[in-house]
Design a protein around this motif. Structure first.
Motif, PDB file in Angstrom:
ATOM      1  N   ILE A 105       0.856  -1.193   0.000  1.00 31.17           N
ATOM      2  CA  ILE A 105       0.000   0.000   0.000  1.00 31.17           C
ATOM      3  C   ILE A 105       0.883   1.231   0.000  1.00 31.17           C
ATOM      4  O   ILE A 105       1.846   1.319   0.766  1.00 31.17           O
ATOM      5  N   ALA A 106       0.548   2.193  -0.843  1.00 30.28           N
ATOM      6  CA  ALA A 106       1.153   3.527  -0.776  1.00 30.28           C
ATOM      7  C   ALA A 106       0.104   4.424  -0.144  1.00 30.28           C
ATOM      8  O   ALA A 106      -0.969   4.624  -0.704  1.00 30.28           O
ATOM      9  N   CYS A 107       0.395   4.919   1.047  1.00 26.08           N
ATOM     10  CA  CYS A 107      -0.522   5.819   1.751  1.00 26.08           C
ATOM     11  C   CYS A 107      -0.038   7.246   1.550  1.00 26.08           C
ATOM     12  O   CYS A 107       1.018   7.631   2.052  1.00 26.08           O
ATOM     13  N   PHE A 108      -0.803   8.013   0.800  1.00 31.71           N
ATOM     14  CA  PHE A 108      -0.473   9.410   0.538  1.00 31.71           C
ATOM     15  C   PHE A 108      -1.028  10.247   1.685  1.00 31.71           C
ATOM     16  O   PHE A 108      -2.236  10.271   1.912  1.00 31.71           O
ATOM     17  N   VAL A 109      -0.143  10.897   2.422  1.00 34.18           N
ATOM     18  CA  VAL A 109      -0.522  11.649   3.611  1.00 34.18           C
ATOM     19  C   VAL A 109      -0.935  13.055   3.178  1.00 34.18           C
ATOM     20  O   VAL A 109      -0.156  14.000   3.224  1.00 34.18           O
ATOM     21  N   GLY A 110      -2.176  13.137   2.687  1.00 34.26           N
ATOM     22  CA  GLY A 110      -2.739  14.392   2.193  1.00 34.26           C
ATOM     23  C   GLY A 110      -3.232  14.229   0.770  1.00 34.26           C
ATOM     24  O   GLY A 110      -2.575  13.591  -0.055  1.00 34.26           O
ATOM     25  N   LYS A 111      -4.408  14.791   0.489  1.00 38.09           N
ATOM     26  CA  LYS A 111      -4.951  14.716  -0.874  1.00 38.09           C
ATOM     27  C   LYS A 111      -4.031  15.395  -1.877  1.00 38.09           C
ATOM     28  O   LYS A 111      -3.871  14.928  -2.995  1.00 38.09           O
ATOM     29  N   GLY A 112      -3.434  16.501  -1.470  1.00 40.76           N
ATOM     30  CA  GLY A 112      -2.563  17.236  -2.378  1.00 40.76           C
ATOM     31  C   GLY A 112      -1.366  16.424  -2.826  1.00 40.76           C
ATOM     32  O   GLY A 112      -0.928  16.534  -3.978  1.00 40.76           O
ATOM     33  N   VAL A 113      -0.830  15.612  -1.939  1.00 41.25           N
ATOM     34  CA  VAL A 113       0.300  14.753  -2.304  1.00 41.25           C
ATOM     35  C   VAL A 113      -0.137  13.814  -3.428  1.00 41.25           C
ATOM     36  O   VAL A 113       0.565  13.644  -4.432  1.00 41.25           O
ATOM     37  N   TYR A 114      -1.304  13.221  -3.243  1.00 37.85           N
ATOM     38  CA  TYR A 114      -1.791  12.275  -4.246  1.00 37.85           C
ATOM     39  C   TYR A 114      -2.106  12.961  -5.562  1.00 37.85           C
ATOM     40  O   TYR A 114      -1.752  12.456  -6.633  1.00 37.85           O
ATOM     41  N   THR A 115      -2.767  14.109  -5.528  1.00 38.86           N
ATOM     42  CA  THR A 115      -3.118  14.769  -6.788  1.00 38.86           C
ATOM     43  C   THR A 115      -1.869  15.260  -7.512  1.00 38.86           C
ATOM     44  O   THR A 115      -1.830  15.233  -8.738  1.00 38.86           O
ATOM     45  N   LYS A 116      -0.848  15.669  -6.779  1.00 44.13           N
ATOM     46  CA  LYS A 116       0.417  16.058  -7.429  1.00 44.13           C
ATOM     47  C   LYS A 116       1.075  14.841  -8.076  1.00 44.13           C
ATOM     48  O   LYS A 116       1.647  14.933  -9.156  1.00 44.13           O
ATOM     49  N   TYR A 117       0.991  13.691  -7.406  1.00 46.70           N
ATOM     50  CA  TYR A 117       1.603  12.477  -7.943  1.00 46.70           C
ATOM     51  C   TYR A 117       0.802  11.927  -9.123  1.00 46.70           C
ATOM     52  O   TYR A 117       1.358  11.625 -10.181  1.00 46.70           O
ATOM     53  N   SER A 118      -0.495  11.782  -8.939  1.00 47.61           N
ATOM     54  CA  SER A 118      -1.330  11.110  -9.938  1.00 47.61           C
ATOM     55  C   SER A 118      -1.751  12.021 -11.089  1.00 47.61           C
ATOM     56  O   SER A 118      -2.204  11.536 -12.120  1.00 47.61           O
TER      57      SER A 118
END
Length: 169
Positions: A105-118
């Motif tokens: 599992i990759a747990c992105f600590v914050g929505k912004g982290v995930y949206t920047k990555y994805s």
């Protein structure tokens, strides 16, 4: 100020992915070291850790199957100080880390982290479908920053979902 070291190994159960280290983390060389950051309390209260850990013990969580990295390695005062080219470079480096280490599992600590990555415009809390990295389950959790206005108990509930999935097999 140097970047703080990642804590990575093969077959991690969860890899926690943050935006970038705080200035305090950069000073002491440990993840989530800002005294206003609630990360360690959230892990404990959600049941992800058997006791309350402290930032200087971040490397010890490898024994629990948990690792740490960030999308941007440079410590800053806040995310507004991160440059667009740092996100672009960090996105590539993070994808390489996920492909090399293959955490469950990759747990992105914050929505912004995930949206920047994805590069997705938005993301709900919890599991993401489809994952952007093959064979890695992606989970978006609230930031543990003390600046987050969401009630702490609500944040902990989202991390409990992660714990339940992480402990299943």
């Amino acid at each position: 100020m140097p970047a703080i070291p990642d804590h990575l190994q093969q077959q991690l159960n969860i890899l926690f992915v943050g935006f970038n280290p705080s200035l305090r983390s950069g000073e002491v060389g440990h993840h989530y070291a800002n005294p206003r950051n609630r990360f360690w309390q959230i892990l404990y209260r959600s049941g992800l850790t058997p006791r309350l850990y402290h930032p200087e013990e971040d490397g010890d969580l490898l024994e629990l199957g948990y690792g740490f990295t960030n999308i941007v390695s440079r410590p800053t005062r806040g995310i507004d100080d991160i440059l667009p080219e740092e996100y672009a470079e960090g996105r590539i480096e993070l994808r390489e880390k996920l492909e090399q280490y293959r955490p469950r599992i990759a747990c992105f600590v914050g929505k912004g982290v995930y949206t920047k990555y994805s590069k997705r415009p938005q993301a709900p809390w919890g599991f993401q479908s489809p994952s952007t990295t093959e064979d890695v389950v992606e989970f978006v959790a609230p930031s543990s920053s003390g600046l987050v206005r969401m009630p702490l108990d609500d944040i902990i509930d989202i991390y409990r979902e992660l714990r339940i999935y992480a402990n299943s097999e």
